[in-house]
Design a protein around this motif. Structure first.
Motif, short mmCIF file in Angstrom:
data_model
loop_
_atom_site.label_atom_id
_atom_site.label_comp_id
_atom_site.label_asym_id
_atom_site.label_seq_id
_atom_site.Cartn_x
_atom_site.Cartn_y
_atom_site.Cartn_z
N GLN A 1 0.83 -1.21 0.00
CA GLN A 1 0.00 0.00 0.00
C GLN A 1 0.87 1.26 0.00
N ALA B 1 0.96 4.30 -2.84
CA ALA B 1 0.81 5.71 -2.44
C ALA B 1 2.05 6.52 -2.82
N ALA C 1 2.09 6.41 11.92
CA ALA C 1 1.26 6.22 10.72
C ALA C 1 1.89 5.20 9.79
N TYR C 2 1.04 4.39 9.16
CA TYR C 2 1.51 3.51 8.10
C TYR C 2 2.01 4.40 6.97
N SER D 1 1.48 4.37 3.79
CA SER D 1 0.45 4.84 2.85
C SER D 1 -0.37 5.97 3.45
N THR D 2 -0.65 5.89 4.72
CA THR D 2 -1.40 6.95 5.40
C THR D 2 -0.58 8.25 5.40
N TRP D 3 0.68 8.13 5.69
CA TRP D 3 1.58 9.28 5.71
C TRP D 3 1.64 9.93 4.33
N ASN E 1 -0.54 9.48 1.64
CA ASN E 1 -1.86 9.96 1.19
C ASN E 1 -2.28 11.23 1.91
N GLY E 2 -1.81 11.41 3.12
CA GLY E 2 -2.11 12.61 3.88
C GLY E 2 -1.18 13.78 3.57
N ARG F 1 1.84 14.17 4.32
CA ARG F 1 2.45 14.53 5.59
C ARG F 1 3.81 15.20 5.43
#
Length: 155
Positions: free
Chosen positions: A29, A33, A66-67, A69-71, A73-74, A76
């Motif tokens: 993931q 991303a 954060a994973y 992908s989260t980092w 997609n956000g 960051r």
């Protein structure tokens, strides 16, 4: 700014970035991303930001990290507490401020203050007028904003 790279180059870039990421979970993931993020952001910006992020989460319980992908997609890498003071990083952050009419973040980061304009009597949509004034202010003061941020945050 669109960055064109071959798939092989992006795979190599991902491995470089991933080596610095503090939580090695959900790599697939994260890789997807990353591929999306790399279309618009250079590797140096992503790597510098993830290194800074790694320092901020060092020693934390992994459930608070954060994973990848989260980092990604956000977006960051644009976070004020870790965004490197590079021209590219500032441009990306400033573009996000313009998109969201966010003059408060600009004032907080560089000290240049936006003042709401006087609303002419013939304006029907006050909110639209004010939001456009914010965007116009960001465009007009672009060079000054970048210069102030670089002066404050450059190593």
């Amino acid at each position: 700014m669109r960055i064109d790279k071959s798939i092989r180059d992006i795979d190599s870039d991902f491995e470089t970035w991933w080596a610095h990421y503090p939580l090695k979970k959900a790599k697939g993931q994260a890789e997807r991303a990353f591929t999306t993020a790399r279309r618009n952001v250079d590797l140096d910006t992503l790597t510098a930001a993830v290194q800074a992020y790694s320092k901020t989460v060092n020693g934390l319980d992994p459930k608070f990290i954060a994973y990848g992908s989260t980092w990604l997609n956000g977006k960051r890498w644009l976070d004020e507490d870790i965004a490197p003071a590079t021209a590219t990083g500032i441009e990306d952050w400033l573009r996000d401020c313009w998109t969201n009419h966010n003059t408060i973040a600009i004032t907080d980061r560089c000290g240049l203050e936006f003042y709401n304009p006087d609303i002419p009597e013939d304006v029907a949509d006050v909110k639209a007028f004010t939001l456009q004034a914010r965007r116009d202010w960001i465009k007009t003061n672009h060079d000054e904003i970048v210069a102030r941020i670089l002066k404050r945050e450059a190593p």
